[in-house]
Scaffold this motif. Sequence first.
Motif, PDB file in Angstrom:
ATOM      1  N   CYS A  23       0.804  -1.222   0.000  1.00  0.00           N
ATOM      2  CA  CYS A  23       0.000   0.000   0.000  1.00  0.00           C
ATOM      3  C   CYS A  23       0.838   1.273   0.000  1.00  0.00           C
ATOM      4  O   CYS A  23       0.373   2.321   0.425  1.00  0.00           O
ATOM      5  CB  CYS A  23      -0.943   0.005   1.199  1.00  0.00           C
ATOM      6  N   ALA A  24       2.079   1.215  -0.468  1.00  0.00           N
ATOM      7  CA  ALA A  24       2.931   2.400  -0.499  1.00  0.00           C
ATOM      8  C   ALA A  24       3.112   2.956  -1.905  1.00  0.00           C
ATOM      9  O   ALA A  24       3.756   3.990  -2.078  1.00  0.00           O
ATOM     10  CB  ALA A  24       4.302   2.080   0.113  1.00  0.00           C
ATOM     11  N   PRO A 138       3.974   2.771   4.009  1.00  0.00           N
ATOM     12  CA  PRO A 138       2.916   3.733   4.319  1.00  0.00           C
ATOM     13  C   PRO A 138       2.747   3.899   5.827  1.00  0.00           C
ATOM     14  O   PRO A 138       3.074   2.989   6.603  1.00  0.00           O
ATOM     15  CB  PRO A 138       1.682   3.083   3.712  1.00  0.00           C
ATOM     16  N   THR A 139       2.237   5.046   6.227  1.00  0.00           N
ATOM     17  CA  THR A 139       1.795   5.177   7.615  1.00  0.00           C
ATOM     18  C   THR A 139       0.515   4.366   7.787  1.00  0.00           C
ATOM     19  O   THR A 139      -0.163   4.024   6.810  1.00  0.00           O
ATOM     20  CB  THR A 139       1.517   6.640   7.966  1.00  0.00           C
ATOM     21  N   MET A 140       0.173   4.071   9.030  1.00  0.00           N
ATOM     22  CA  MET A 140      -1.044   3.309   9.301  1.00  0.00           C
ATOM     23  C   MET A 140      -2.265   4.051   8.770  1.00  0.00           C
ATOM     24  O   MET A 140      -3.172   3.453   8.183  1.00  0.00           O
ATOM     25  CB  MET A 140      -1.184   3.067  10.802  1.00  0.00           C
ATOM     26  N   ASP A 196       2.754   9.112   3.479  1.00  0.00           N
ATOM     27  CA  ASP A 196       1.687   9.539   4.389  1.00  0.00           C
ATOM     28  C   ASP A 196       0.612  10.370   3.700  1.00  0.00           C
ATOM     29  O   ASP A 196      -0.283  10.912   4.350  1.00  0.00           O
ATOM     30  CB  ASP A 196       2.268  10.326   5.564  1.00  0.00           C
ATOM     31  N   GLY A 197       0.682  10.493   2.379  1.00  0.00           N
ATOM     32  CA  GLY A 197      -0.321  11.245   1.644  1.00  0.00           C
ATOM     33  C   GLY A 197       0.021  12.699   1.416  1.00  0.00           C
ATOM     34  O   GLY A 197      -0.687  13.393   0.683  1.00  0.00           O
ATOM     35  N   THR A 198       1.104  13.189   2.008  1.00  0.00           N
ATOM     36  CA  THR A 198       1.477  14.593   1.816  1.00  0.00           C
ATOM     37  C   THR A 198       2.170  14.814   0.478  1.00  0.00           C
ATOM     38  O   THR A 198       2.294  15.957   0.032  1.00  0.00           O
ATOM     39  CB  THR A 198       2.388  15.083   2.950  1.00  0.00           C
TER      40      THR A 198
END
Length: 218
Positions: A23-24, A138-140, A196-198
Amino acid sequence: MLDEIERLKQALQHVYWLGGSPCAGKSSIADELVTRYGWRLYRCDDAYARHAQEATVTNEPTLYHLSRLTPDALWLERSVEQQIREEFASYHDEWRLIVRDLEALPRDVPILAEGAALLPGLVAPLLCERSRAMWMVPTMEFQLTYYQQRTWAREVVRECRDPEQAFENWMQRDSGFARAVIQEVRQYHLNVVVVDGTHTLAQNLAYVEQAWRSDVQV
């Protein structure tokens, strides 16, 4: 053993390594890179079923065991901690088979090997250039957002007696695996991208390209 490691370093010096946790965005970045530069892609996930089929109790005990568990045994009857430990052990079992596959591929173009099975501690001894390897985790929070948007994710645990708990265990396992990968990356002073989506997928792709600047035309 040292002679064998040196042999493999030379034999696989044309390989780039893109590992990390699910998921990264690894697969998407790998697809884009091989399209741009004409490299050959070796995706560990595509080889897993074949490796599991040829695994033996003697030579690849954890890989053999995990690949033959029922959904309940896989996601509900083992603690999250055990799931993480055995995931690492399974990838250690599979490593010999992955290296064998890579050695058998033509050497006419660079190879990009991609997948969670590429653990930092396994890859590090084979690196002629440490910049040739990258891990993405990925972060959780990002992981949960991603999986909750994918309808197929629920299908993975649909046959479990408690699908909701199985899904939660799966998420916790992957999150724990990601943390362990980061620790191993830092232990070997390797490169890691925490997703982390940033940053967009395109920005993460650009970061990987920059790390490999001496070898790709950017």
